[in-house]
Design a protein around this motif. Structure first.
Motif, PDB file in Angstrom:
ATOM      1  N   ARG A   1      -6.016   6.222   6.963  1.00  0.00           N
ATOM      2  CA  ARG A   1      -6.363   4.830   7.225  1.00  0.00           C
ATOM      3  C   ARG A   1      -7.807   4.501   6.851  1.00  0.00           C
ATOM      4  NH1 ARG A   1      -3.165   3.546  12.933  1.00  0.00           N
ATOM      5  NH2 ARG A   1      -1.151   4.393  12.246  1.00  0.00           N
ATOM      6  N   ARG A   2      -8.670   5.484   6.781  1.00  0.00           N
ATOM      7  CA  ARG A   2     -10.071   5.221   6.457  1.00  0.00           C
ATOM      8  C   ARG A   2     -10.233   4.670   5.042  1.00  0.00           C
ATOM      9  NH1 ARG A   2     -12.730  11.216   5.952  1.00  0.00           N
ATOM     10  NH2 ARG A   2     -14.500  10.018   5.161  1.00  0.00           N
ATOM     11  N   ASP A   3      -9.195   4.863   4.191  1.00  0.00           N
ATOM     12  CA  ASP A   3      -9.274   4.410   2.802  1.00  0.00           C
ATOM     13  C   ASP A   3      -8.515   3.117   2.549  1.00  0.00           C
ATOM     14  OD1 ASP A   3     -10.803   6.677   2.112  1.00  0.00           O
ATOM     15  OD2 ASP A   3      -8.988   7.874   1.869  1.00  0.00           O
ATOM     16  N   ILE A   4      -7.983   2.511   3.598  1.00  0.00           N
ATOM     17  CA  ILE A   4      -7.243   1.259   3.426  1.00  0.00           C
ATOM     18  C   ILE A   4      -8.159   0.165   2.894  1.00  0.00           C
ATOM     19  CG2 ILE A   4      -6.162  -0.633   4.721  1.00  0.00           C
ATOM     20  CD1 ILE A   4      -4.618   1.457   6.300  1.00  0.00           C
ATOM     21  N   GLY A   5      -9.403   0.139   3.356  1.00  0.00           N
ATOM     22  CA  GLY A   5     -10.358  -0.854   2.866  1.00  0.00           C
ATOM     23  C   GLY A   5     -10.591  -0.745   1.376  1.00  0.00           C
ATOM     24  N   ALA A   6     -10.669   0.488   0.864  1.00  0.00           N
ATOM     25  CA  ALA A   6     -10.878   0.699  -0.567  1.00  0.00           C
ATOM     26  C   ALA A   6      -9.706   0.157  -1.368  1.00  0.00           C
ATOM     27  CB  ALA A   6     -11.077   2.191  -0.845  1.00  0.00           C
ATOM     28  N   ALA A   7      -8.486   0.472  -0.937  1.00  0.00           N
ATOM     29  CA  ALA A   7      -7.303   0.006  -1.656  1.00  0.00           C
ATOM     30  C   ALA A   7      -7.192  -1.512  -1.623  1.00  0.00           C
ATOM     31  CB  ALA A   7      -6.051   0.643  -1.056  1.00  0.00           C
ATOM     32  N   LEU A   8      -7.476  -2.107  -0.470  1.00  0.00           N
ATOM     33  CA  LEU A   8      -7.371  -3.564  -0.353  1.00  0.00           C
ATOM     34  C   LEU A   8      -8.477  -4.271  -1.142  1.00  0.00           C
ATOM     35  CD1 LEU A   8      -6.367  -3.979   3.399  1.00  0.00           C
ATOM     36  CD2 LEU A   8      -4.963  -4.459   1.390  1.00  0.00           C
ATOM     37  N   ALA A   9      -9.651  -3.667  -1.239  1.00  0.00           N
ATOM     38  CA  ALA A   9     -10.736  -4.275  -2.023  1.00  0.00           C
ATOM     39  C   ALA A   9     -10.303  -4.469  -3.466  1.00  0.00           C
ATOM     40  CB  ALA A   9     -11.986  -3.395  -1.949  1.00  0.00           C
ATOM     41  N   HIS A  10      -9.677  -3.454  -4.036  1.00  0.00           N
ATOM     42  CA  HIS A  10      -9.214  -3.527  -5.427  1.00  0.00           C
ATOM     43  C   HIS A  10      -8.129  -4.592  -5.581  1.00  0.00           C
ATOM     44  CE1 HIS A  10      -8.262  -1.785  -9.448  1.00  0.00           C
ATOM     45  NE2 HIS A  10      -7.039  -2.182  -9.140  1.00  0.00           N
ATOM     46  N   GLU A  11      -7.183  -4.639  -4.653  1.00  0.00           N
ATOM     47  CA  GLU A  11      -6.068  -5.582  -4.785  1.00  0.00           C
ATOM     48  C   GLU A  11      -6.513  -7.024  -4.570  1.00  0.00           C
ATOM     49  OE1 GLU A  11      -3.347  -4.446  -6.098  1.00  0.00           O
ATOM     50  OE2 GLU A  11      -4.310  -2.476  -6.008  1.00  0.00           O
ATOM     51  N   VAL A  12      -7.412  -7.245  -3.619  1.00  0.00           N
ATOM     52  CA  VAL A  12      -7.905  -8.610  -3.402  1.00  0.00           C
ATOM     53  C   VAL A  12      -8.732  -9.063  -4.606  1.00  0.00           C
ATOM     54  CG1 VAL A  12      -9.342 -10.094  -1.935  1.00  0.00           C
ATOM     55  CG2 VAL A  12      -7.813  -8.411  -0.898  1.00  0.00           C
TER      56      VAL A  12
ATOM     57  N   LEU B   1       0.834  -1.188   0.000  1.00  0.00           N
ATOM     58  CA  LEU B   1       0.000   0.000   0.000  1.00  0.00           C
ATOM     59  C   LEU B   1       0.875   1.247   0.000  1.00  0.00           C
ATOM     60  CD1 LEU B   1      -2.769  -0.898   2.628  1.00  0.00           C
ATOM     61  CD2 LEU B   1      -2.775  -1.282   0.155  1.00  0.00           C
ATOM     62  N   ASN B   2       0.401   2.286  -0.630  1.00  0.00           N
ATOM     63  CA  ASN B   2       1.118   3.557  -0.649  1.00  0.00           C
ATOM     64  C   ASN B   2       1.306   4.076   0.777  1.00  0.00           C
ATOM     65  OD1 ASN B   2       1.474   6.570  -0.899  1.00  0.00           O
ATOM     66  ND2 ASN B   2       1.337   6.054  -3.073  1.00  0.00           N
ATOM     67  N   ASP B   3       2.455   4.670   1.026  1.00  0.00           N
ATOM     68  CA  ASP B   3       2.765   5.172   2.362  1.00  0.00           C
ATOM     69  C   ASP B   3       1.747   6.175   2.889  1.00  0.00           C
ATOM     70  OD1 ASP B   3       4.912   3.884   3.507  1.00  0.00           O
ATOM     71  OD2 ASP B   3       6.425   5.094   2.480  1.00  0.00           O
ATOM     72  N   ARG B   4       1.027   6.843   1.970  1.00  0.00           N
ATOM     73  CA  ARG B   4       0.061   7.846   2.425  1.00  0.00           C
ATOM     74  C   ARG B   4      -1.063   7.209   3.236  1.00  0.00           C
ATOM     75  NH1 ARG B   4      -4.574   9.159  -0.199  1.00  0.00           N
ATOM     76  NH2 ARG B   4      -4.171  11.377   0.067  1.00  0.00           N
ATOM     77  N   PHE B   5      -1.282   5.909   3.077  1.00  0.00           N
ATOM     78  CA  PHE B   5      -2.332   5.252   3.846  1.00  0.00           C
ATOM     79  C   PHE B   5      -1.958   5.085   5.317  1.00  0.00           C
ATOM     80  CE2 PHE B   5      -3.439   3.653  -0.464  1.00  0.00           C
ATOM     81  CZ  PHE B   5      -4.714   4.197  -0.532  1.00  0.00           C
TER      82      PHE B   5
END
Length: 296
Positions: A108-119, A100-104
């Motif tokens: 942190r509220r957007d970590i779920g969005a990033a992980l949804a795409h990657e999974v 994940l990009n360091d900005r997360f």
């Protein structure tokens, strides 16, 4: 990831999005798509600022694995300074390394969005479902993530505050709204109650208006007056005249007996349906099982 830069709007990828929905139904089947009737709930991916960064990320990743029914997949989440929002190393599994990009670390509220795409990348990889070209494949991934119940997180990550902006994913906000609306019309689920971003709600409303238009095109009985008039004119001149104007999704062709048939995209899954031209007809899409009232 657009971070502070301009955010693209409109529907530039709509054809690819529709092709992705069709591909999902073809690869998964109607019955499997129906198992995703419930979206990922906000409480399942909530991430407080006081939560441990790595333990919290692993917890959210496990929730995505559970939602997409990948019980034998393990996500190892790390953080890295990079241009994109996230990246996953696609291997044979069962372990997958997600960066994940360091900005997360601070968003942190957007970590779920990033992980949804990657999974979802892992899910599609295991299905052996892909589109040619990197951009088209990313659009497929965004569309599948959204249609199967986790993409509302990606749209909710879209925010604009004055000159500042943020958006995750390759779809525009309106395209995310469109896919969410298509899902909502099938499963009768309203994701707008989960949005924390006012811009996400606006994009969803615009996408819903566009999605409803799919069910109001001739030869469907719900078509408006202008569409019906255009359809009647094209039917009158078919098949001697050139094909219907580019704005029309339907096309007339003679069958083996010289009788006229019309083909058009299913408003739910966009597979083309072909029915006889003989007035009122009820058609059933073989792919998504939608029953359509037509006036041919």
């Amino acid at each position: 990831m657009a971070n502070g830069g301009p955010v693209e709007h409109g529907y530039p990828h709509l054809d690819t999005v529709r092709a992705a929905i069709t591909a999902l139904y073809r690869r998964l089947s109607y019955d499997t798509v129906q198992t995703f009737a419930t979206s990922v709930l906000p409480a399942a991916v909530a991430f407080c600022e006081t939560d441990d960064l790595h333990l919290g990320s692993q917890r959210v990743a496990r929730e995505m694995v559970r939602h997409f029914r990948l019980p034998d997949a393990r996500m190892i989440v790390g953080f890295k300074d990079m241009a994109h929002a996230a990246n996953v190393e696609l291997t044979a599994g069962p372990e997958y390394f997600v960066e994940l990009n360091d900005r997360f670390r601070t968003h942190r509220r957007d970590i779920g969005a990033a992980l949804a795409h990657e999974v979802m990348h892992v899910y599609l990889h295991r299905l052996d479902l892909s589109f040619p070209g990197v951009r088209e494949n990313e659009i497929l991934t965004d569309t599948a993530t959204t249609y199967l119940g986790a993409g509302w997180l990606l749209l909710d990550a879209y925010r604009e505050h004055g000159e500042a902006s943020q958006k995750l994913g390759y779809l525009t906000p309106e395209e995310f709204g469109y896919v969410l609306a298509k899902r909502s019309l099938v499963f009768r689920e309203d994701p707008s109650v989960w949005f924390t971003s006012p811009q996400a709600y606006t994009a969803y409303q615009k996408g819903m208006a566009r999605a409803r238009q799919d069910g109001e095109q001739p030869p469907l009985s719900a078509a408006g007056w202008a569409g019906r008039r255009r359809y009647a004119r094209d039917r009158r001149h078919a098949p001697a005249a050139p094909p219907a104007q580019p704005a029309a999704a339907y096309a007339f062709t003679p069958d083996g007996g010289g009788r006229l048939r019309v083909s058009f995209p299913c408003p739910t899954c966009h597979q083309r349906i072909r029915v006889p031209v003989r007035g009122r007809v009820r058609a059933r899409c073989s792919l998504c099982r939608t029953v359509l009232e037509c006036d041919t």
